[in-house]
Scaffold this active site. Structure first.
Site, PDB file in Angstrom:
ATOM      1  N   ASP A 453      -6.869  36.300 -41.226  1.00  0.00           N
ATOM      2  CA  ASP A 453      -7.183  37.621 -41.790  1.00  0.00           C
ATOM      3  C   ASP A 453      -8.276  37.507 -42.859  1.00  0.00           C
ATOM      4  O   ASP A 453      -8.592  36.406 -43.350  1.00  0.00           O
ATOM      5  CB  ASP A 453      -5.887  38.196 -42.391  1.00  0.00           C
ATOM      6  N   ASP A 519      -5.931  48.257 -37.575  1.00  0.00           N
ATOM      7  CA  ASP A 519      -4.555  48.368 -38.078  1.00  0.00           C
ATOM      8  C   ASP A 519      -3.907  49.654 -37.598  1.00  0.00           C
ATOM      9  O   ASP A 519      -2.715  49.863 -37.835  1.00  0.00           O
ATOM     10  CB  ASP A 519      -4.546  48.350 -39.614  1.00  0.00           C
TER      11      ASP A 519
HETATM   12  C1  DGJ Z   1      -4.305  43.348 -42.674  1.00  0.00           C
HETATM   13  C2  DGJ Z   1      -4.052  43.169 -41.207  1.00  0.00           C
HETATM   14  O1  DGJ Z   1      -4.935  43.935 -40.463  1.00  0.00           O
HETATM   15  C3  DGJ Z   1      -2.615  43.508 -40.902  1.00  0.00           C
HETATM   16  O2  DGJ Z   1      -2.376  43.400 -39.527  1.00  0.00           O
HETATM   17  C4  DGJ Z   1      -1.717  42.587 -41.681  1.00  0.00           C
HETATM   18  O3  DGJ Z   1      -1.861  41.272 -41.225  1.00  0.00           O
HETATM   19  C5  DGJ Z   1      -2.029  42.683 -43.158  1.00  0.00           C
HETATM   20  N1  DGJ Z   1      -3.429  42.484 -43.415  1.00  0.00           N
HETATM   21  C6  DGJ Z   1      -1.228  41.672 -43.934  1.00  0.00           C
HETATM   22  O4  DGJ Z   1      -1.565  41.666 -45.251  1.00  0.00           O
END
Ligand code: DGJ
Length: 730
Positions: A453, A519
């Site tokens: 991430d 997301d």
């Molecule tokens: C952002 C990501 O896009 C989410 O899927 C998740 O992993 C969060 N970060 C976790 O902090």
């Protein structure tokens, strides 16, 4: 003083692959230009190529340069070009305008050419590689070397590819968190359109693929040309059209002031600029990118496993008992990979602390991750782990020990975002620390997958020791880090996630195996996000999850069939607390997982197609097997239609000469209750369906079903054995 120009015999270079031709004019001593990029031209002799160049050469006009100006790959004022220059930089205010003379044209590979040029006055050497991949995707990059005294300060190096006058419309992308890759269309009028990305990552709102096409170009009609600047830091992607009749697309890195200063002998290499063409619209353009990606040696060869991701299921509530129950429920419905998301390390009990402390937290995992991994592996699933290696929380042991490892432009920290800062990976000690921690995690645990991430923009991002801008160095350091870890752990797959889909580009994909598109897993929002992400990236690389009945990011409630019926169009996952799902929901989800497992071979190797549906309430996505034997389509109602019942839609991509059995594909929606209650069944959905040649289905098509808004109906088209009947049933 000028070097000897390249001999005229280097001449015109014709590259051709997969229905695309590129003709480079390397005659003369100036930097070459492309005289044709588009439809394949067939075999052309040197004489015919010269004829082509003559045929398209512009007429000299009054009160203008005496020799007509062309858009070279690197347009220069010294060659009469008045638009956006290919190169900007200077040596203490001098040598701001280059005049490259061609010194070499090397054909050391059949599908490419390497151009070499020098400007001895400015003290610069230039080498440009151009390749036409067997997919028909063109790519180019440049290397600039300083050969002079002092430092040459580079502002930008942008490569250009001309497009014909026929291209009068532009399509590019914008977006934000939860709404990545949102399309925008504009007229391609005179002037310069510059899409700058200053976020220090690829960006939610990057131009992505900047396309120019014939008026009204669509999924399956109109010639269209598109470029993608493959870089995960700052980028600039441009389209320019002028009154001399020049139109061109270009791209390069967006450099911050002082990021690249070249002393004698030092070089800078641009990102690759990728370019694709569709003679019949965007599907063809996208298909070439997909073929290119699928030919990578490291492209995933195994069936894409059904993922269960813990993020929206438990967020930071890490608890062995709870996660064991989730793992069991996931395995029951057919999941194959369990990914433990954020919250397992250091003081990370929420998103305000702990980044950088990559050791398992004894507070939540007193016996380490071993017990959970054992459960997951015992259930027959792979184990995956979330990391965010490029970041550091000011509230972390790492930041307390090394406050000087946070990127900063001077004595101030950049404004915090998600309570975090960026770890300066250009600092060898910081780089070694994070590399060694990740390496240890991978050695100490049975981990098949990293969800990598990256949750903030790089703003005011300098190297703290010097204060100098650092996005360029940081981006290259991240590539190095990924390369090192992949070399050390070749079996581990890596997903590129960046607050959702903030890092989707071909250079990060050169070292990752999946992108997290967004997301937002609300199916209604997700349909366009996935559709446009797939303009560049094939379905098997796009993470796509079934969420909870009420989407966390929009609060929209949607039935399981549409959540799953849209999520299977990618690399399927589940991001839902299945311990709260009803037995009926679990049983239905298992049916969807079973369908995905049955059709993933088709979805992940076939040709992606989209309908040009006249009715704006409907979308049609499909995948047709490479040999034309099978196809799956999704008819998606995104709104209510103004037509009741709606009209017909062509099923694109089928072999015109084969006969297909066309049937609704269970599970999923059938024409909605309105029709059942107030009308009669849609005739082709009745048992027996229809058997028709691909030619008929691709032209006359099928009657669209009446569907409630936000519903998906799947349609399977199965080819008869040659000369026989279709093999579909139901
Ligand atoms: C952002 C990501 O896009 C989410 O899927 C998740 O992993 C969060 N970060 C976790 O902090």
């Amino acid at each position: 003083m000028r070097p000897n120009p390249a001999p005229d015999s280097a001449g015109l270079v014709h590259l051709s692959a997969a229905g695309v031709s590129v003709v480079l004019d390397c005659r003369g001593d100036r930097f070459p230009s492309i005289v044709h990029w588009g439809d394949a031209l067939g075999d052309l002799s040197a004489e015919r190529l010269a004829g082509l160049a003559r045929a398209v050469a512009p007429q000299p006009i009054g009160f203008s340069a005496d020799t007509p100006v062309r858009v070279s790959l690197l347009p220069e004022q010294s060659a009469g070009w008045l638009g956006h220059p290919g190169l900007a930089g200077h040596r203490d205010g001098r040598h701001w305008s280059s005049a490259f003379l061609l010194t070499g044209v090397a054909r050391d590979r059949a599908d490419g050419v390497r151009l070499e040029a020098a400007d001895p006055v400015a003290g610069l050497d230039l080498a440009v590689e151009i390749e036409l991949d067997p997919s028909g995707v063109l790519r180019a990059r440049a290397r600039l070397t300083s050969t002079g005294d002092g430092v040459y300060w580079l502002e930008h190096l942008t490569l250009f590819l001309p497009v014909p006058a026929e291209a009068t419309e532009l399509l590019d992308f914008t977006g934000h968190h939860l709404r990545e890759r949102s399309p925008q269309r504009t007229a391609f009028t005179h002037g310069l359109r510059v899409r700058e990305n200053r976020t220090g990552r690829t960006g939610y709102d990057s131009a992505y693929v900047l396309c120019a096409g014939a008026a009204g170009f669509a999924n399956r009609r109109g010639r269209v040309w598109g470029v993608h600047t493959a870089f995960s830091g700052g980028s600039r992607t441009v389209a320019e059209r002028d009154y001399h009749g020049h139109s061109a697309l270009g791209g390069g890195e967006l450099l911050l002031p002082g990021e690249v200063g070249l002393a004698r002998g030092e070089s800078y290499t641009t990102p690759w600029l990728y370019a694709s063409f569709g003679a019949d619209g965007l599907d063809e353009l996208a298909g070439r990118f997909h073929t290119l990606l699928r030919s990578r040696p490291h492209h995933p060869a195994t069936p894409r496993p059904v993922v269960v991701n813990t993020w929206e299921a438990v967020y930071f509530d890490h608890d062995l008992t709870r996660l064991t129950a989730l793992a069991r429920a996931a395995a029951e419905v057919g999941a194959e990979r369990f990914v433990l998301d954020d919250g397992w390390f250091g003081s990370r009990r929420d998103d305000t602390s702990g980044l950088g402390d990559w050791t398992v937290s004894p507070d939540v995992w007193p016996d380490g991750l071993g017990p959970l991994i054992d459960v997951v592996r015992g259930l027959g699933m792979e184990f995956g782990l979330w990391v965010e290696p490029e970041m550091i929380s000011p509230d972390s042991d790492l930041a307390r020990a090394h406050p000087d490892w946070m990127m900063a432009a001077g004595d101030r920290l950049p404004p915090a975002a998600r309570s975090q800062q960026v770890l300066d990976l250009h600092n060898p000690a910081a780089y070694a620390h994070v590399r060694d921690r990740l390496d240890a995690l991978l050695r100490e645990h049975d981990i098949a997958y990293l969800k990598w991430d990256h949750n903030r923009d790089l703003v005011d991002a300098g190297h703290p020791a010097t204060g100098r801008a650092g996005v360029h160095d940081q981006t290259l350091a991240v590539y190095r880090l990924l390369d090192e870890l992949r070399a050390a752990h070749p079996g581990v797959e890596i997903e590129s996630c960046s607050s959702g889909g903030g890092r989707v580009d071909l250079e990060i994909l050169a070292r990752t195996d999946r992108v997290w598109a967004s997301d937002c897993i609300d199916a209604h929002e997700r349909v366009p996000i996935q559709r446009w992400t797939s303009l560049l990236v094939p379905l098997e690389l796009i993470g796509s999850h079934v969420g909870a009945p009420r989407a966390h990011t929009t609060q929209r409630e949607l039935p399981l069939d549409v959540r799953a019926g849209t999520a299977i169009w990618g690399h399927l996952g589940i991001e839902w607390d299945l311990t709260r799902a009803s037995p009926a929901e679990l049983a239905r989800l298992a049916e969807w997982v079973a369908l995905y497992r049955e059709v993933r071979g088709l979805l992940h190797s076939g040709t992606l197609v989209h309908g040009d549906v006249a009715d704006p309430a409907y979308e049609l996505t499909g995948v047709v097997a490479a040999d034309g034997s099978d196809a799956l389509y999704a008819l998606i109602a995104t709104a209510t239609s103004e037509n009741y019942p709606p009209g017909t839609v062509a099923l694109p991509g089928l072999d015109p000469d084969r006969t297909y059995a066309v049937r609704p594909q269970p599970p999923g929606d059938l024409p909605d209750g309105n029709a059942a209650a107030w009308g009669a069944a849609l005739p082709w959905c009745a048992p027996g369906g229809v058997d028709l040649p691909g030619r008929v289905l691709g032209t006359s098509g099928l009657r669209l079903p009446v569907l409630y808004p936000d519903r998906v109906m799947l349609v399977r088209a199965t080819a008869a054995e040659r000369g026989g009947r279709g093999t579909g049933s139901r």
